[in-house]
Design a protein around this motif. Structure first.
Motif, PDB file in Angstrom:
ATOM      1  N   PRO A  43       2.910   8.431   1.329  1.00 35.02           N
ATOM      2  CA  PRO A  43       1.612   8.936   1.805  1.00 35.02           C
ATOM      3  C   PRO A  43       0.478   8.820   0.792  1.00 35.02           C
ATOM      4  O   PRO A  43      -0.698   8.838   1.175  1.00 35.02           O
ATOM      5  CB  PRO A  43       1.919  10.405   2.135  1.00 35.02           C
ATOM      6  N   PRO A 167      -3.498   6.911  10.254  1.00 28.69           N
ATOM      7  CA  PRO A 167      -3.790   7.662   9.025  1.00 28.69           C
ATOM      8  C   PRO A 167      -3.952   6.777   7.790  1.00 28.69           C
ATOM      9  O   PRO A 167      -4.879   6.989   6.994  1.00 28.69           O
ATOM     10  CB  PRO A 167      -2.572   8.591   8.895  1.00 28.69           C
ATOM     11  N   THR A 168      -3.081   5.773   7.623  1.00 31.88           N
ATOM     12  CA  THR A 168      -3.198   4.897   6.450  1.00 31.88           C
ATOM     13  C   THR A 168      -4.511   4.143   6.450  1.00 31.88           C
ATOM     14  O   THR A 168      -5.199   4.042   5.427  1.00 31.88           O
ATOM     15  CB  THR A 168      -2.022   3.906   6.391  1.00 31.88           C
ATOM     16  N   GLU A 171      -7.442   6.611   5.759  1.00 26.64           N
ATOM     17  CA  GLU A 171      -7.460   7.035   4.357  1.00 26.64           C
ATOM     18  C   GLU A 171      -7.893   5.894   3.450  1.00 26.64           C
ATOM     19  O   GLU A 171      -8.654   6.090   2.493  1.00 26.64           O
ATOM     20  CB  GLU A 171      -6.079   7.552   3.982  1.00 26.64           C
ATOM     21  N   LEU A 208      -6.933   7.300  14.701  1.00 29.46           N
ATOM     22  CA  LEU A 208      -6.002   8.428  14.614  1.00 29.46           C
ATOM     23  C   LEU A 208      -5.393   8.735  15.978  1.00 29.46           C
ATOM     24  O   LEU A 208      -5.431   9.870  16.472  1.00 29.46           O
ATOM     25  CB  LEU A 208      -6.688   9.665  14.029  1.00 29.46           C
ATOM     26  N   THR A 349      -0.084  17.660  11.887  1.00 27.13           N
ATOM     27  CA  THR A 349      -0.453  16.341  11.382  1.00 27.13           C
ATOM     28  C   THR A 349      -1.804  16.430  10.700  1.00 27.13           C
ATOM     29  O   THR A 349      -2.653  17.251  11.069  1.00 27.13           O
ATOM     30  CB  THR A 349      -0.528  15.310  12.523  1.00 27.13           C
ATOM     31  N   ALA A 351      -4.794  14.008   8.069  1.00 29.84           N
ATOM     32  CA  ALA A 351      -5.202  12.781   7.394  1.00 29.84           C
ATOM     33  C   ALA A 351      -6.442  13.080   6.570  1.00 29.84           C
ATOM     34  O   ALA A 351      -7.336  13.811   7.011  1.00 29.84           O
ATOM     35  CB  ALA A 351      -5.500  11.678   8.405  1.00 29.84           C
ATOM     36  N   THR A 352      -6.478  12.516   5.373  1.00 24.94           N
ATOM     37  CA  THR A 352      -7.662  12.686   4.535  1.00 24.94           C
ATOM     38  C   THR A 352      -8.611  11.511   4.746  1.00 24.94           C
ATOM     39  O   THR A 352      -8.185  10.393   5.018  1.00 24.94           O
ATOM     40  CB  THR A 352      -7.280  12.798   3.049  1.00 24.94           C
ATOM     41  N   ALA A 358     -11.232  15.859   5.383  1.00 26.23           N
ATOM     42  CA  ALA A 358      -9.947  15.597   6.026  1.00 26.23           C
ATOM     43  C   ALA A 358      -9.967  16.210   7.418  1.00 26.23           C
ATOM     44  O   ALA A 358     -10.882  16.963   7.782  1.00 26.23           O
ATOM     45  CB  ALA A 358      -8.793  16.186   5.201  1.00 26.23           C
ATOM     46  N   TRP A 376      -4.425  19.595   3.104  1.00 25.69           N
ATOM     47  CA  TRP A 376      -3.796  18.287   2.880  1.00 25.69           C
ATOM     48  C   TRP A 376      -3.365  18.149   1.418  1.00 25.69           C
ATOM     49  O   TRP A 376      -2.243  17.706   1.135  1.00 25.69           O
ATOM     50  CB  TRP A 376      -4.791  17.189   3.252  1.00 25.69           C
TER      51      TRP A 376
END
Length: 417
Positions: A43, A167-168, A171, A208, A349, A351-352, A358, A376
């Protein structure tokens, strides 16, 4: 001949490590086999790619985790075939191992949807080497832009395209925006932050996917406010060297990052079990495979439906809970007819998006902004393995929060573009 049971765990990721922890001092011989010698906290891999953290901050040697447990052996190697009938497996170098119980947790790889040649020009983020390649592409691009006087000619080198709005991707886009718009620009004199262009490309109608629509929209707005152009309903049709093509145009840049989907490890094919379209093996309610109650598949390699026909997501918490569950079944040698079905406890869940930004959905409590970022941060530091790693990452984050400076900006390999 020893009567000691032999358990083999394939993979040193979240699922495999969690299973191994349950089997410490169990009286069973446990062998962990992984093609890498370290457990990676994926992550936070994007923070290595964007020069916020060093590889050693988010990776721990597997041997260091289990060295004091005499019943656990760690083997560096790649499993290429599983013979479920003979209860044996084969490594790439030809070595073979027999087992009484097997936990298959090899993780996943990026899915280019039949366009594997795209990988050469659009690396993903699944390993430390991937992250370092992306980092050096970004840094090299800035160096090249610094040496070009014509704004039009340097435009591609100040352009970044992240494909995939999960999310990846979110971010990564947020981190690059902070680099391009603020952090590193003070080190360059020949161009301004306003010349940077960051695109987050998503084939679907929202980023997302799986998050509540309200949070997804807040994330999109936050990215836009940071200077990221979010392109929805925009599937990629071709990726070539220094160019991404869509149905309605193209973008020229050497900075292309793939975050659009994953597929199970090809190793799963050797099990000869039914698989879903991404290669995940259909497992029983106890995570075992058909007719082989001592062979378990967990994490990104397993397809288990718990509600509404939707499989459990490929997230670290899912793999960790599955690993603990399977480890206990093996340690207690629970008979098949006495096994309680695995049940995933969804703790939320998140995500930043960037510094102090975030989104989080924790058991129906939807929160965004600074509070979500604190949640987060605390959770990610808590899950890092090793006290030293937790302290170091915390210090790095605090330094970055107050100074706006990223530390690891070294170019060592000069990846070709």
């Amino acid at each position: 001949m020893s009567d000691q049971k032999h358990v083999i765990i394939i993979g040193g990721g979240f699922g495999g490590i969690s299973a191994a922890k349950e089997l410490r001092n169990s009286g069973m011989k446990v062998t962990i086999i992984d093609k890498n010698n370290h457990h990676l906290f994926q992550p936070l891999l994007y923070q290595v790619a964007t020069a916020a953290l060093s590889p050693g901050d988010i990776a721990v040697p597997i041997r260091a985790m289990f060295g004091k447990f005499s019943n656990i052996q760690v083997i560096l190697g790649e499993v290429t075939n599983i013979n479920k009938r003979e209860h044996a497996l084969e490594l790439k170098d030809g070595r073979t191992f027999e087992f009484d119980s097997l936990v298959v947790a090899p993780g996943a790889q990026y899915n280019y949807f039949g366009n594997d040649h795209w990988a050469d020009n659009a690396p993903g983020l699944k390993s430390i080497s991937d992250a370092l390649e992306v980092r050096e592409r970004i840094l090299l691009s800035l160096e090249e832009a610094e040496q070009i006087d014509d704004p039009k000619l340097r435009e591609p080198f100040l352009t970044y395209v992240i494909i995939g709005g999960g999310p990846t991707g979110v971010e990564m886009a947020g981190a690059i925006a902070e680099i391009a718009k603020r952090n590193m620009m003070r080190d360059y004199q020949n161009f301004s932050k306003n010349e940077s262009r960051i695109f987050l490309v998503e084939a679907g109608p929202q980023i997302l996917n799986g998050f509540p629509k309200s949070l997804a929209e807040k994330a999109r707005q936050s990215l836009e406010d940071m200077g990221v152009s979010v392109l929805l309903n925009t599937p990629v049709t071709e990726i070539s060297e220094n160019q991404v093509t869509f149905k309605e145009g193209s973008i020229e840049t050497p900075n292309i990052i793939w975050a659009a989907g994953v597929a199970a490890s090809p190793l799963m094919n050797s099990l000869g079990e039914p698989q879903d379209r991404t290669g995940r093996v259909m497992v029983n309610k106890d995570l075992s495979i058909s007719d082989h109650p001592d062979i378990f598949v967990i994490g990104d390699a397993a397809h288990l439906e718990e509600k509404e026909g939707e499989p459990l997501p490929g997230l670290a918490p899912v793999a960790m809970q599955e690993g603990r569950y399977v480890g206990k079944l093996i340690r207690q040698q629970t008979p098949v007819d006495e096994r309680e079905p695995f049940h995933y406890v969804d703790k939320g869940t998140m995500a930043t998006i960037g510094r102090a930004k975030a989104v989080a959905d924790v058991k129906g409590w939807k929160v965004s902004g600074f509070v979500a970022w604190i949640i987060w941060s605390v959770i990610h530091i808590f899950y890092l393995i090793g006290f030293r790693n937790r302290i170091k990452v915390f210090v790095e984050w605090m330094w970055y929060y107050f100074s706006f400076k990223r530390g690891v900006r070294l170019i060592t390999n000069r990846f070709s573009k």
